[in-house]
Scaffold this motif. Structure first.
Motif, PDB file in Angstrom:
ATOM      1  N   LEU A 122     -34.177   1.887  37.803  1.00  0.00           N
ATOM      2  CA  LEU A 122     -34.680   2.869  36.657  1.00  0.00           C
ATOM      3  C   LEU A 122     -35.247   4.101  37.198  1.00  0.00           C
ATOM      4  O   LEU A 122     -35.026   4.951  36.566  1.00  0.00           O
ATOM      5  N   MET A 123     -36.029   4.023  38.337  1.00  0.00           N
ATOM      6  CA  MET A 123     -36.433   5.098  38.938  1.00  0.00           C
ATOM      7  C   MET A 123     -35.220   6.295  39.385  1.00  0.00           C
ATOM      8  O   MET A 123     -35.474   7.337  39.424  1.00  0.00           O
ATOM      9  N   PHE A 124     -34.018   5.634  39.982  1.00  0.00           N
ATOM     10  CA  PHE A 124     -32.901   6.344  40.086  1.00  0.00           C
ATOM     11  C   PHE A 124     -32.497   7.296  38.802  1.00  0.00           C
ATOM     12  O   PHE A 124     -32.101   8.385  38.966  1.00  0.00           O
ATOM     13  N   ILE A 125     -32.556   6.338  37.676  1.00  0.00           N
ATOM     14  CA  ILE A 125     -32.060   6.994  36.555  1.00  0.00           C
ATOM     15  C   ILE A 125     -33.191   8.198  36.042  1.00  0.00           C
ATOM     16  O   ILE A 125     -32.657   9.375  35.705  1.00  0.00           O
ATOM     17  N   VAL A 126     -34.342   7.836  36.170  1.00  0.00           N
ATOM     18  CA  VAL A 126     -35.268   8.896  35.974  1.00  0.00           C
ATOM     19  C   VAL A 126     -35.060  10.287  36.801  1.00  0.00           C
ATOM     20  O   VAL A 126     -35.293  11.188  36.324  1.00  0.00           O
ATOM     21  N   HIS A 127     -34.780   9.908  38.061  1.00  0.00           N
ATOM     22  CA  HIS A 127     -34.434  10.950  39.000  1.00  0.00           C
ATOM     23  C   HIS A 127     -33.220  11.681  38.442  1.00  0.00           C
ATOM     24  O   HIS A 127     -33.361  12.978  38.599  1.00  0.00           O
ATOM     25  N   PHE A 128     -32.298  11.153  38.042  1.00  0.00           N
ATOM     26  CA  PHE A 128     -31.250  11.839  37.496  1.00  0.00           C
ATOM     27  C   PHE A 128     -31.651  12.835  36.353  1.00  0.00           C
ATOM     28  O   PHE A 128     -31.088  13.917  35.897  1.00  0.00           O
ATOM     29  N   LEU A 129     -32.268  12.143  35.711  1.00  0.00           N
ATOM     30  CA  LEU A 129     -32.780  12.729  34.168  1.00  0.00           C
ATOM     31  C   LEU A 129     -33.686  14.018  34.562  1.00  0.00           C
ATOM     32  O   LEU A 129     -33.451  15.227  33.977  1.00  0.00           O
ATOM     33  N   LEU A 130     -34.382  14.107  35.588  1.00  0.00           N
ATOM     34  CA  LEU A 130     -35.273  15.149  36.091  1.00  0.00           C
ATOM     35  C   LEU A 130     -34.253  16.303  36.395  1.00  0.00           C
ATOM     36  O   LEU A 130     -34.464  17.414  36.054  1.00  0.00           O
ATOM     37  N   LEU A 131     -33.598  15.834  37.302  1.00  0.00           N
ATOM     38  CA  LEU A 131     -32.662  17.002  37.672  1.00  0.00           C
ATOM     39  C   LEU A 131     -31.701  17.731  36.346  1.00  0.00           C
ATOM     40  O   LEU A 131     -31.480  18.619  36.357  1.00  0.00           O
ATOM     41  N   LEU A 132     -31.401  16.630  35.839  1.00  0.00           N
ATOM     42  CA  LEU A 132     -30.544  16.996  34.468  1.00  0.00           C
ATOM     43  C   LEU A 132     -31.219  18.056  33.615  1.00  0.00           C
ATOM     44  O   LEU A 132     -30.857  18.908  33.014  1.00  0.00           O
ATOM     45  N   SER A 133     -32.876  17.883  33.595  1.00  0.00           N
ATOM     46  CA  SER A 133     -33.365  18.778  32.899  1.00  0.00           C
ATOM     47  C   SER A 133     -33.729  20.211  33.317  1.00  0.00           C
ATOM     48  O   SER A 133     -34.099  21.127  32.708  1.00  0.00           O
ATOM     49  N   GLN A 134     -33.192  20.244  34.660  1.00  0.00           N
ATOM     50  CA  GLN A 134     -33.426  21.478  35.479  1.00  0.00           C
ATOM     51  C   GLN A 134     -31.889  22.179  35.455  1.00  0.00           C
ATOM     52  O   GLN A 134     -31.574  22.849  36.375  1.00  0.00           O
ATOM     53  N   GLY A 135     -30.961  21.217  34.966  1.00  0.00           N
ATOM     54  CA  GLY A 135     -29.469  22.104  34.578  1.00  0.00           C
ATOM     55  C   GLY A 135     -28.754  21.738  35.840  1.00  0.00           C
ATOM     56  O   GLY A 135     -27.820  22.389  36.280  1.00  0.00           O
ATOM     57  N   LEU A 136     -29.221  20.625  36.758  1.00  0.00           N
ATOM     58  CA  LEU A 136     -28.501  20.182  38.081  1.00  0.00           C
ATOM     59  C   LEU A 136     -27.671  19.000  37.739  1.00  0.00           C
ATOM     60  O   LEU A 136     -28.274  17.890  36.835  1.00  0.00           O
ATOM     61  N   ASN A 137     -26.354  18.885  38.330  1.00  0.00           N
ATOM     62  CA  ASN A 137     -25.534  17.824  37.978  1.00  0.00           C
ATOM     63  C   ASN A 137     -25.934  16.573  38.735  1.00  0.00           C
ATOM     64  O   ASN A 137     -25.759  16.615  39.918  1.00  0.00           O
ATOM     65  N   PRO A 138     -26.519  15.398  38.019  1.00  0.00           N
ATOM     66  CA  PRO A 138     -26.999  14.287  38.723  1.00  0.00           C
ATOM     67  C   PRO A 138     -25.921  13.680  39.639  1.00  0.00           C
ATOM     68  O   PRO A 138     -26.210  12.906  40.542  1.00  0.00           O
TER      69      PRO A 138
END
Length: 461
Positions: A279-295
């Motif tokens: 779940l934390m990996f998914i959270v990290h992906f979402l944080l990157l996505l919020s900054q416009g970065l491709n997870p």
């Protein structure tokens, strides 16, 4: 008189008790030899885990698997349980002894030294925001998982007298965090108050260092903090070294006290830790996505780092690979990569200081029959975030984080209830370390994006 002396004072009145202790000391001797031959700490911990488990099963078998009422009437069984509990509590007492001085000196040291090699003042604020924000999210995940699956609910019989919990208002919670009397806060193990006080000391010491009249005095203070920090690190390292000895007793005592319900609980804890990692990996992906970065770019390039962290169980050992990947494959500026990745190995650990102590807190609360409401959950998250700053550079950081957590929410006297969790530490440490490293990398990427220090071309290549 002699019977009373051996049975009630020494707790050594039965032949099976003496035989069990001889076997236990034999196991201790084997662990010492393993250490003398420089076998890895992880290997010794795994050995202690399985030996303690086997020892507990054999003792249960010898007593014909008694329930709690029957066990109390078996003299040797009660004596053996007493001695295993004694050795477990001895280790726990030494760990708790370190918490207050260690938290205080770590925070002061981090603050007065954090800007030595960093010129960009905004880097500190931005990076700490992302590091601590991700830790708060990790703690929320830990609380949610443990609460939903009622982790620890059947581990220990509830004490109904402790089920009623006073509900405080938000303003009272905030006021309770302010250390009106720091000495009283220390005596009551009010960790949050100690963290706040240490922050003020560090910040004010930093300001004093720039005033001409106090420069010489500050140098002496800085040397004192550095020396005291070294002393505390040495003490912590020495105590953590004996953890395999304690694990044998803890694991055996858990089985003697709780029977095979303990194995079921341990299995659930392991599963939930690994679910929290995913779940934390998914959270990290979402944080990157919020900054416009491709997870997906991040996942592809960071996977070797995750794998190394998972197998090595060392955030610090993974640091060179972490920095190299951030700079060369993900396009993070050199200063940002070095600073955030380095801070991320000791502060805001998503696994060790985030979801792990949060799940441990819920585990103990369910075991004690304490009601888990929103106020309690909020307190867990706050303690997790502040505690993640107080374990910087500490060996056995997850153990210390759990100790800080329980002390911070008022369960400091119940640390021994985590015996089962400490016993399975090598199994869950792999997941925690992978989360720690991924959290540091994600924080570095988000910080670089906010500061305009990210090469998008390199990141997307």
């Amino acid at each position: 008189m002699n019977k009373e002396f051996f049975q009630h004072f020494l707790m050594l009145s039965q032949i099976p008790t003496l035989a069990t202790l001889l076997v236990l000391f034999g196991i201790f001797f084997i662990l010492k030899k393993m250490r003398d031959r420089n076998l890895s700490f992880a290997l010794r911990m795994l050995f202690a885990l399985f030996v303690g488990l086997a020892f507990g099963v054999l003792l249960q078998y010898a007593a014909d698997f008694p329930d709690k009422e029957a066990a109390a009437n078996i003299a040797w069984f009660s004596e053996v349980r007493h001695w295993f509990g004694f050795f477990s509590a001895l280790f726990v007492s030494f760990i708790k002894m370190l918490v207050i001085p260690l938290v205080s000196v770590c925070i002061v040291k981090v603050i007065i030294e954090i800007d030595k090699d960093i010129k960009v003042s905004s880097l500190l604020g931005v990076s700490l925001f992302w590091i601590l924000f991700s830790t708060a999210l990790a703690a929320m995940i830990g609380v949610a998982l443990a609460y939903y699956f009622e982790l620890g609910n059947h581990f220990i019989h509830h004490d109904n007298s402790r089920q009623i919990r006073e509900v405080s208002s938000f303003s009272n919670i905030i006021l309770g965090l302010i250390p009106s009397n720091i000495i009283a806060a220390m005596s009551k193990e009010n960790i949050i108050a100690i963290v706040i006080f240490a922050f003020f000391v560090g910040i004010c010491a930093k300001r004093v260092s720039k005033q001409e009249a106090y420069k010489e005095g500050f140098k002496s203070f800085e040397k004192f903090v550095s020396s005291f920090y070294g002393i505390m690190m040495t003490m912590t390292d020495a105590i953590i070294t004996f953890m395999p000895w304690a694990v044998v007793c803890m694991m055996a005592n858990v089985l003697l006290s709780n029977g095979f319900e303990a194995i079921k609980t341990a299995g659930l804890f392991i599963v939930l830790i690994y679910v929290a990692m995913l779940l934390m990996f998914i959270v990290h992906f979402l944080l990157l996505l919020s900054q416009g970065l491709n997870p997906l770019c991040y996942m592809r390039k960071a996977f070797p780092v995750w794998l190394f962290a998972f197998s090595s169980r060392s955030s610090l050992g993974t640091l060179p690979m972490t920095i190299s990947t951030l700079q060369n494959k993900l396009g993070v500026n050199q200063a940002v990569a070095n600073f955030v990745a380095s801070i991320g190995t000791t502060t805001g650990l998503n696994g060790c200081a985030g979801y792990f102590p949060a799940m441990a807190a819920v585990f103990v609360a369910f075991g004690l029959g304490v009601e888990i409401d929103f106020t309690f959950a909020l307190m867990i998250v706050i303690v997790a975030v502040l505690g993640s700053l107080g374990i910087a550079g500490v060996p056995g950081s997850a153990t210390m984080a759990a100790s800080i957590m329980l002390a911070g929410i008022g369960f400091g006297d119940n640390f021994v209830m985590l015996s089962l969790i400490l016993a399975i530490d090598p199994i869950i440490d792999m997941a925690r370390t992978a989360s720690n490293v991924s959290g540091a990398m994600t924080s570095a990427l988000c910080s670089a994006k906010n500061l305009g220090a990210l090469d998008r071309g390199v990141y997307n290549s």
